[in-house]
Design an enzyme around this catalytic site. Sequence first.
Site, PDB file in Angstrom:
ATOM      1  N   ARG A  51       4.462  -0.632  -8.248  1.00 20.95           N
ATOM      2  CA  ARG A  51       5.596  -1.031  -9.097  1.00 20.95           C
ATOM      3  C   ARG A  51       6.704   0.022  -9.131  1.00 20.95           C
ATOM      4  NH1 ARG A  51       1.256  -3.816 -12.065  1.00 20.95           N
ATOM      5  NH2 ARG A  51       1.765  -6.030 -11.973  1.00 20.95           N
ATOM      6  N   ASP A  72      -5.530   3.229 -12.818  1.00 21.52           N
ATOM      7  CA  ASP A  72      -5.841   2.062 -13.654  1.00 21.52           C
ATOM      8  C   ASP A  72      -7.149   2.354 -14.390  1.00 21.52           C
ATOM      9  OD1 ASP A  72      -3.693   0.130 -12.848  1.00 21.52           O
ATOM     10  OD2 ASP A  72      -4.511   0.597 -10.886  1.00 21.52           O
ATOM     11  N   ASP A 104       0.349   5.898  -0.793  1.00 18.62           N
ATOM     12  CA  ASP A 104      -0.624   6.974  -0.561  1.00 18.62           C
ATOM     13  C   ASP A 104      -1.802   6.930  -1.537  1.00 18.62           C
ATOM     14  OD1 ASP A 104       0.841   7.808   1.541  1.00 18.62           O
ATOM     15  OD2 ASP A 104       1.674   9.596   0.571  1.00 18.62           O
ATOM     16  N   SER A 148       2.450   4.130  -7.632  1.00 13.94           N
ATOM     17  CA  SER A 148       2.169   2.749  -8.045  1.00 13.94           C
ATOM     18  C   SER A 148       3.040   1.834  -7.195  1.00 13.94           C
ATOM     19  CB  SER A 148       2.542   2.572  -9.518  1.00 13.94           C
ATOM     20  OG  SER A 148       2.666   1.195  -9.827  1.00 13.94           O
ATOM     21  N   GLN A 172      -4.398 -12.570 -12.761  1.00 11.58           N
ATOM     22  CA  GLN A 172      -4.313 -11.357 -13.574  1.00 11.58           C
ATOM     23  C   GLN A 172      -2.883 -11.058 -14.014  1.00 11.58           C
ATOM     24  OE1 GLN A 172      -5.956  -8.759 -10.271  1.00 11.58           O
ATOM     25  NE2 GLN A 172      -4.549  -7.265 -11.124  1.00 11.58           N
ATOM     26  N   HIS A 195      -3.385   4.168  -2.423  1.00  6.03           N
ATOM     27  CA  HIS A 195      -4.373   3.304  -1.758  1.00  6.03           C
ATOM     28  C   HIS A 195      -5.017   4.033  -0.578  1.00  6.03           C
ATOM     29  CE1 HIS A 195      -1.576   0.153  -3.467  1.00  6.03           C
ATOM     30  NE2 HIS A 195      -2.733  -0.266  -3.923  1.00  6.03           N
ATOM     31  N   LEU A 223       0.816  -1.218   0.000  1.00  3.63           N
ATOM     32  CA  LEU A 223       0.000   0.000   0.000  1.00  3.63           C
ATOM     33  C   LEU A 223       0.850   1.267   0.000  1.00  3.63           C
ATOM     34  CD1 LEU A 223      -2.648  -1.166   2.631  1.00  3.63           C
ATOM     35  CD2 LEU A 223      -2.735  -1.383   0.137  1.00  3.63           C
TER      36      LEU A 223
HETATM   37  O1  PAF Z   1      -5.986  -2.614  -8.840  1.00  3.24           O
HETATM   38  C1  PAF Z   1      -5.651  -3.618  -8.178  1.00  3.24           C
HETATM   39  O2  PAF Z   1      -4.925  -3.545  -7.187  1.00  3.24           O
HETATM   40  C2  PAF Z   1      -6.146  -4.982  -8.633  1.00  3.24           C
HETATM   41  O3  PAF Z   1      -6.208  -5.066 -10.025  1.00  3.24           O
HETATM   42  C3  PAF Z   1      -7.481  -5.376  -7.991  1.00  3.24           C
HETATM   43  C4  PAF Z   1      -8.595  -4.444  -8.418  1.00  3.24           C
HETATM   44  C5  PAF Z   1      -7.355  -5.376  -6.478  1.00  3.24           C
HETATM   45  C6  PAF Z   1      -7.874  -6.790  -8.441  1.00  3.24           C
HETATM   46  O4  PAF Z   1      -6.916  -7.726  -8.079  1.00  3.24           O
END
Ligand code: PAF
Length: 277
Positions: free
Chosen positions: A187, A150, A35, A185, A61, A37, A33
Site C-alpha cells: 500500500r 501484519d 522486498d 507494504s 478480506q 515478500h 511483491l
Molecule cells: O498478508 C497477506 O498478504 C494476506 O493477508 C494473505 C495472508 C496472503 C491472505 O490473503
Amino acid sequence: MQTVRQIDDLRQALDAFRSEGARLAFVPTMGALHDGHMALVEAAKRAGNRVIVSIFVNPIQFGPNEDLAKYPRREQADSRLLANAGVDLLWMPTPEIMYPEGFATSVRVSGVSEPLDGAHRPGHFDGVATVVSKLFHQVQPHVALFGEKDWQQLQVIRRMVADLDMPIEIQGVPTQREDDGLALSSRNAYLMPEDRARAVALPRALGAAAKTIGEGGDRAAALAQAQDSLTAAGFEVDYVALVDAESLAAPIDGRPMRLLAAARIGGTRLIDNIPVL
Ligand code: PAF
C-alpha cells in the site's frame, strides 16, 4: 519456476516434490511483491527445500469501502521476481477456484481477531483465516511464513493452526523497512510524495512510545504522545495500542508486549508494530 492455476496441476507438482521427500515451505501473498515478500521467500528457502508461493488477491478480506478494486496487480513483474529468487512453484488460483458458486464456509478465530484491526475492519480476519485455511489445505506445506508487519494476522493464523491441529509450522519474519524506517507494504505505492515523506512519523511515534514504556515511563502518556505526533504529521489515527503480544488483549506484566498502530495518511491506511523490550 512452474506456474499453476488449476488444482489438478497444483496437486501434480506437489506430489512430485513430496515423492522427493522435500520439506515444503509456503509463502501466501496477494502479489504486488516488494522486498518484504522477498525476505519471506529467502526465509522459506532456509526453512524448506521446495518453495511454493501463492498470489491471490482475496476479495473476502476487503470491506465494502476498502481498496479491492485498486489493489496493485503486477502478475508478470511478480512472476519474474519469484523465478529469479529461486521459487519452485507459483500457485495463482482464480477467484472461481477459491470461491466457486455456492461456497459457504467461513473460518472465524475469536478473541485474537476481535480488537484493533478486527474492530476497525469488520470481517477482515474472517476473510484472512478462511483463505489461509483453504490455501493450507491446497498446498499442505510443512512450514508457512508470514511477515511480522501484519502482527495481528500472524497471531490469528498461529491460533487457527493450533486450534485446528494443522500440522504446519508457522514462522514470523521480521518487518523489512525503508532507510527512514517506514515498513515496506504494497500500500506504500498509493502514497503521494508529500504523504510518503510524512509517513515516517508512524515508525518514529511507535519507536518513541516503545522506548518510554520499555524504560518504565507512563504508558497512557506515551500512547497519547504517539497519537498526538501522528495527528500533527497529518495522520488520522485508528489506534495506537499496547497489547499482549500473543493474545492482543490487555498487556500482562512479565509477558511480551507489543505496540501496534493503524493510521491513514492521504487516504492510505498504514499499519505498523514493534516489540516493547
Ligand atoms: O498478508 C497477506 O498478504 C494476506 O493477508 C494473505 C495472508 C496472503 C491472505 O490473503
